[in-house]
Write an enzyme that holds these catalytic residues in place. Structure first.
Site, mmCIF file in Angstrom:
data_model
loop_
_atom_site.group_PDB
_atom_site.id
_atom_site.type_symbol
_atom_site.label_atom_id
_atom_site.label_comp_id
_atom_site.label_asym_id
_atom_site.label_seq_id
_atom_site.Cartn_x
_atom_site.Cartn_y
_atom_site.Cartn_z
ATOM 1 N N TRP A 12 15.023 28.611 26.561
ATOM 2 C CA TRP A 12 13.412 29.024 26.843
ATOM 3 C C TRP A 12 12.811 28.377 28.141
ATOM 4 O O TRP A 12 11.828 28.678 28.754
ATOM 5 C CB TRP A 12 12.660 28.695 25.626
ATOM 6 N N GLY A 46 25.213 32.451 36.206
ATOM 7 C CA GLY A 46 24.325 31.956 37.474
ATOM 8 C C GLY A 46 25.077 31.664 38.645
ATOM 9 O O GLY A 46 24.886 32.276 39.805
ATOM 10 N N LEU A 66 35.102 45.081 13.071
ATOM 11 C CA LEU A 66 34.383 43.868 13.833
ATOM 12 C C LEU A 66 33.343 43.231 13.259
ATOM 13 O O LEU A 66 32.064 44.150 13.341
ATOM 14 C CB LEU A 66 34.661 43.858 15.106
ATOM 15 N N ASP A 96 29.547 31.273 29.723
ATOM 16 C CA ASP A 96 28.936 30.455 30.816
ATOM 17 C C ASP A 96 29.554 30.878 32.333
ATOM 18 O O ASP A 96 30.677 31.337 32.483
ATOM 19 C CB ASP A 96 29.308 28.992 30.501
ATOM 20 N N HIS A 102 23.664 37.709 34.939
ATOM 21 C CA HIS A 102 23.825 38.078 33.639
ATOM 22 C C HIS A 102 24.238 39.512 33.219
ATOM 23 O O HIS A 102 24.921 39.781 32.381
ATOM 24 C CB HIS A 102 22.312 37.768 32.965
ATOM 25 N N GLU A 149 39.739 25.435 17.118
ATOM 26 C CA GLU A 149 40.725 24.993 18.346
ATOM 27 C C GLU A 149 39.901 25.324 19.528
ATOM 28 O O GLU A 149 39.045 26.331 19.633
ATOM 29 C CB GLU A 149 41.901 25.961 18.694
HETATM 30 C C1 FPP Z 1 25.100 31.195 30.716
HETATM 31 O O1 FPP Z 1 25.262 31.149 32.077
HETATM 32 C C2 FPP Z 1 24.751 32.218 30.094
HETATM 33 C C3 FPP Z 1 23.263 32.732 29.513
HETATM 34 C C4 FPP Z 1 22.434 31.603 29.413
HETATM 35 C C5 FPP Z 1 23.290 34.106 28.941
HETATM 36 C C6 FPP Z 1 24.327 34.970 28.416
HETATM 37 C C7 FPP Z 1 23.700 36.144 28.308
HETATM 38 C C8 FPP Z 1 24.350 37.415 28.651
HETATM 39 C C9 FPP Z 1 25.825 37.406 28.762
HETATM 40 C C10 FPP Z 1 23.458 38.467 28.710
HETATM 41 C C11 FPP Z 1 23.473 39.345 27.534
HETATM 42 C C12 FPP Z 1 23.640 39.049 26.158
HETATM 43 C C13 FPP Z 1 23.635 40.142 25.116
HETATM 44 C C14 FPP Z 1 23.956 39.598 23.767
HETATM 45 C C15 FPP Z 1 23.458 41.482 25.602
HETATM 46 P P1 FPP Z 1 24.371 30.333 33.151
HETATM 47 O O2 FPP Z 1 23.426 31.320 33.645
HETATM 48 O O3 FPP Z 1 24.076 28.964 32.484
HETATM 49 O O4 FPP Z 1 25.605 30.307 34.426
HETATM 50 P P2 FPP Z 1 25.663 29.016 35.410
HETATM 51 O O5 FPP Z 1 25.981 27.650 34.469
HETATM 52 O O6 FPP Z 1 26.769 29.289 36.238
HETATM 53 O O7 FPP Z 1 24.174 28.752 35.897
#
Ligand code: FPP
Length: 234
Positions: free
Chosen positions: A63, A17, A125, A14, A31, A201
């Site tokens: 989505w 963004g 892994l 997380d 991302h 945990e």
């Molecule tokens: C949450 O951050 C993240 C996501 C919804 C997407 C995670 C995806 C990747 C790290 C990209 C690639 C993955 C693979 C497996 C190749 P957010 O956008 O919700 O962050 P925010 O809370 O700061 O808006």
């Protein structure tokens, strides 16, 4: 440091963004930076001897994000497969997907099929990508399958145990997570591995995912090593 390594670490990636916003960048770039952080954590997991690593890459709720952002994440997934497949094989990493990825477009499905089939014989892994994954949807799906089995007489309702339910989840072949890490400052599980996290945990970090380094990961593993796990006993 090498003692008490969790067998299964799960991560809610997380903060991509906010990381991008703070730098005046596009979400996609956040991302993309998140994907780079993920690659390093995959490598570190192999080195540490973690057996299973699960990442929350895309939830059933994601989505609802803008078309632009969704297509950006899907594109990243395909880029990941093309750019990382060789290295994953070199490092003996086996990849699979938790969630119904056939809901994505044809190219993404093809790409994920390629990733899983070309790494399936690796013995190091096990890297699980939660994609179009949501814990409630997973539990509902399991309940529905078990209901069908009871209805058709294959199963008695009195034989439904924890194990029988676990066997119907996407994670049926995977041990429950020992450690769930959530960077990005939020203190919640966001529909991730709710059944499986019964005795996990939890470690939360303020660091936004793109800034999450192998050193930060080492610190989380070290903290995990100090926790006393009782699984409900004394
Ligand atoms: C949450 O951050 C993240 C996501 C919804 C997407 C995670 C995806 C990747 C790290 C990209 C690639 C993955 C693979 C497996 C190749 P957010 O956008 O919700 O962050 P925010 O809370 O700061 O808006």
């Amino acid at each position: 440091m090498k003692s008490n390594i969790p067998a299964h670490v799960a991560i809610i990636m997380d903060g991509n963004g906010r990381w991008a916003e703070a730098r005046g960048l596009k979400k996609f770039q956040g991302h993309d930076a998140g994907m780079k952080a993920m690659k390093e954590i995959v490598k570190r997991s192999s080195v540490l001897g973690v057996k299973h690593l699960t990442v929350y890459a895309f939830s059933t709720e994601n989505w609802k994000r803008s078309e632009d952002e969704v297509s950006g994440i899907l594109k990243l997934l395909m880029i990941y497969v093309e750019s990382e497949l060789a290295e994953l094989n070199t490092n003996n990493v086996k990849v699979d997907v938790l969630g119904d990825y056939t809901a994505a477009n044809k190219n993404v499905v093809k790409s994920l099929d390629k990733l899983t089939s070309k790494t399936k014989d690796n013995t190091g892994l096990q890297f699980h990508i939660a994609f179009n994954y949501g814990s409630r949807a997973e539990i509902v799906r399991a309940a529905s399958k078990l209901a069908d089995e009871v209805k058709s007489g294959v199963l008695n309702s009195s034989d439904i145990t924890d194990e029988v339910v676990s066997d119907q989840l996407w994670t049926s072949d995977i041990p429950d997570p020992d450690l769930i890490i959530r960077p990005g400052g939020e203190i919640r599980l966001s529909n991730f591995l709710l059944w499986q996290s019964a005795y996990a945990e939890l470690i939360f970090s303020e660091v936004l995912w793109p800034d999450y380094t192998p050193e930060e990961y080492d610190r989380a593993i070290e903290e995990y090593g100090k926790r006393k796990r009782r699984f409900g006993g004394r």
